[in-house]
Structures are given as C-alpha cells and as structure tokens.
Design an enzyme around this catalytic site. Structure first.
Site, short mmCIF file in Angstrom:
data_model
loop_
_atom_site.label_atom_id
_atom_site.label_comp_id
_atom_site.label_asym_id
_atom_site.label_seq_id
_atom_site.Cartn_x
_atom_site.Cartn_y
_atom_site.Cartn_z
N ASP A 198 0.84 -1.21 0.00
CA ASP A 198 0.00 0.00 0.00
C ASP A 198 0.87 1.25 0.00
OD1 ASP A 198 -2.34 1.44 -0.10
OD2 ASP A 198 -2.76 1.27 2.04
N ASP A 248 2.12 2.57 7.76
CA ASP A 248 0.90 1.81 7.41
C ASP A 248 1.22 0.49 6.71
OD1 ASP A 248 -1.77 1.38 7.41
OD2 ASP A 248 -2.28 2.90 5.92
N1 LIG Z 1 4.38 6.91 13.70
C1 LIG Z 1 3.64 7.96 13.35
N2 LIG Z 1 4.03 9.22 13.70
C2 LIG Z 1 3.29 10.29 13.35
N3 LIG Z 1 2.13 10.22 12.66
C3 LIG Z 1 1.68 9.00 12.29
C4 LIG Z 1 2.40 7.81 12.61
N4 LIG Z 1 1.72 6.76 12.13
C5 LIG Z 1 0.63 7.25 11.53
N5 LIG Z 1 0.59 8.61 11.62
C6 LIG Z 1 -0.47 9.50 11.10
O1 LIG Z 1 -1.71 8.81 11.11
C7 LIG Z 1 -2.22 8.68 9.79
C8 LIG Z 1 -2.88 7.31 9.63
O2 LIG Z 1 -1.93 6.31 9.86
P1 LIG Z 1 -1.94 4.96 9.03
O3 LIG Z 1 -1.80 5.27 7.59
O4 LIG Z 1 -0.94 4.06 9.64
O5 LIG Z 1 -3.39 4.42 9.36
P2 LIG Z 1 -4.48 3.86 8.35
O6 LIG Z 1 -4.56 2.41 8.57
O7 LIG Z 1 -4.22 4.34 6.96
O8 LIG Z 1 -5.80 4.46 8.80
P3 LIG Z 1 -7.03 4.55 7.85
O9 LIG Z 1 -6.68 3.95 6.51
O10 LIG Z 1 -8.06 3.79 8.54
O11 LIG Z 1 -7.25 6.02 7.75
C9 LIG Z 1 -1.05 8.91 8.88
O12 LIG Z 1 -1.43 9.44 7.64
C10 LIG Z 1 -0.20 9.89 9.66
O13 LIG Z 1 -0.69 11.20 9.45
MG LIG Z 2 -2.73 5.02 5.72
#
Ligand SMILES: Nc1ncnc2c1ncn2[C@@H]1O[C@H](COP(=O)(O)OP(=O)(O)OP(=O)(O)O)[C@@H](O)[C@H]1O
Ligand SMILES: [Mg+2]
Length: 234
Positions: A170, A187
């Site tokens: 992804d 992610d």
């Molecule tokens: N380690 C991190 N530090 C800072 N910000 C983070 C971190 N991990 C994630 N984020 C923030 O959180 C957001 C969502 O995280 P992530 O992409 O891992 O989740 P997701 O599974 O895509 O959630 P969903 O798809 O349900 O919205 C990211 O786009 C980022 O802005």
């Molecule tokens: Mg994401």
C-alpha cells in the site's frame, strides 16, 4: 496514565477492553499520557502520546473495523499467522502483524517508525514528527523538494523489502510521511511475505503507484518492466 475525558466519550474507539489495554501498556511503562488525535481513519485512529517525556505514536485499531473483509484477505495465506475466529482476535492478530512487519522492515534497512510495544489492538511506535510534537505530514500534503531523490529511495526500499521476501502492498503518497524531507514509510499492516498468494499482485501495485506518484511530480520515471525486473533481480 492520564486519559483525557474527551477521549472517553468516543465509545467506538475507547471501549472498556481498549481502555484496559491502554492501562496495561501504561503500567508496563510504555505510555504516560495519551494526548491529541493525529488521525481518525476507517480501521484505526492514531494518537500522539507521551512516554518519559518523549512523544510516541499510538495506533488503536477498531474492533468493529469497516473494512473487515480486506483484513481477512491479507491475513489468510500469510504463513506467519493463524487466522482466528472472532473479530476481536482477528483485529488483535492484525495489530501484531503491523508490529512484526515494522520489525522486519527495520531489519531490511527501510525507514519506518520504530515499533515500541504492541498489545491487543494497540500499537505504540516512534512518533514521526518534530521534537515539539508536530506530526510529519503525508507526502501528499507535504510534497518532497527533491522528488528524484525520493523516487530512488522509495524504489530502493521496495527492493530491500523484497530481498527480505516481503511486500508492503500500500505504498503511496498517503503512506509515506515527509520528515524534514526524509521519506518515512508507514501503514504496513497489510504487508505480506512472498509466500502469500497476493504478494506478486501487491508488488506490481506498489511499483505502479510509485511510478504514477513520481510521474505526477515531474520525475522521468522508468517503465514498469525495467523497474519490476530490477526489483526482482535480488
Ligand atoms: N508513527 C507515526 N508518527 C506520526 N504520525 C503518524 C504515525 N503513524 C501514523 N501517523 C499518522 O496517522 C495517519 C494514519 O496512519 P496509518 O496510515 O498508519 O493508518 P491507516 O490504517 O491508513 O488508517 P485509515 O486507513 O483507517 O485512515 C497517517 O497518515 C499519519 O498522518
Ligand atoms: Mg494510511
């Protein structure tokens, strides 16, 4: 551990079980405060927390996740995990999968957040952002100043993962954070090992997405086939 009152109102995320998990992580020394919301998504919410004066990112998966079918798809076929029956157990396995994938990616030498702890549906990891707690933005919203450099680095990361027999699945401008012009891939929960029947398709998708992304930033990208061959030629 302090849990803000306003969080307790969000019963969908802060179920009794999740609250208990957070307190357990706090008692184990991984979390002192859960502060602001960084992102609210379909499957997970990400919060900024603090532990011993340092910021951490806390990803909390919903037990009632909306894209549950996707989850089962990626879990089945990955020999590292046993797929259990209840939704709750499956979300727990999913969370552990992201944790393990982060470890694997770091071992591969790819820049991802450092995993810190994982329990049930809660994952604590390195906070990607400034020292005073401002989270780094996804590259979609904070475009790289040197896209050529990023293009090479991200293809390199895909290759490093592939060498470890792993595919992210992804990769896009939404799942790469721009930390002071350094790309940090996030992610990684859907990532699978090459034994997974969807691994090949996921690799192709990652390459296509990266080519599309950087083409849109004006980079002279190579064609799909040569990139694909370069990655597979480990
Ligand atoms: N380690 C991190 N530090 C800072 N910000 C983070 C971190 N991990 C994630 N984020 C923030 O959180 C957001 C969502 O995280 P992530 O992409 O891992 O989740 P997701 O599974 O895509 O959630 P969903 O798809 O349900 O919205 C990211 O786009 C980022 O802005
Ligand atoms: Mg994401």
């Amino acid at each position: 551990m302090k849990l803000k009152e306003e969080f307790k109102v969000d019963k969908e995320v802060f179920t009794k079980a999740t609250e208990k998990t957070l307190y357990k992580l706090a008692n184990a020394g991984y979390l002192d405060v859960l502060e602001g919301v960084i992102s609210t998504g379909k499957e997970a919410n990400v919060f900024r927390g603090k532990c011993r004066g340092k910021y951490v990112a806390v990803k909390i998966y919903r037990i009632e996740t909306l894209e549950f079918n996707k989850l089962i798809h990626y879990l089945r076929g990955d020999p590292r995990f046993v797929v259990r029956e209840t939704k709750r157990q499956m979300v727990y396995t999913w969370t552990r999968k992201e944790y393990k994938n982060l470890i694997l990616a770091r071992e591969a030498g790819v820049r991802v957040p450092e995993p810190i702890a994982c329990r049930n549906n809660v994952l604590i990891m390195e906070f990607i952002g400034s020292e005073d707690g401002v989270p780094a933005l996804p590259a979609k919203y904070m475009k790289p100043e040197d896209p050529e450099k990023w293009y090479k680095e991200i293809l390199d990361s895909i290759k490093k993962l592939y060498r470890k027999r792993f595919v992210h699945g992804d990769i896009s401008e939404y799942n790469v954070l721009n930390l002071n012009e350094e790309p940090v891939i996030i992610d990684i929960s859907q990532g699978v090992v090459l034994d997974h029947p969807m691994a090949e398709e996921m690799l192709r998708r990652d390459i296509k997405n990266v080519l599309r992304w950087f083409k849109s930033l004006g980079v002279k990208t190579e064609d799909f086939d040569s990139v694909y061959r370069w990655i597979k030629n480990v």
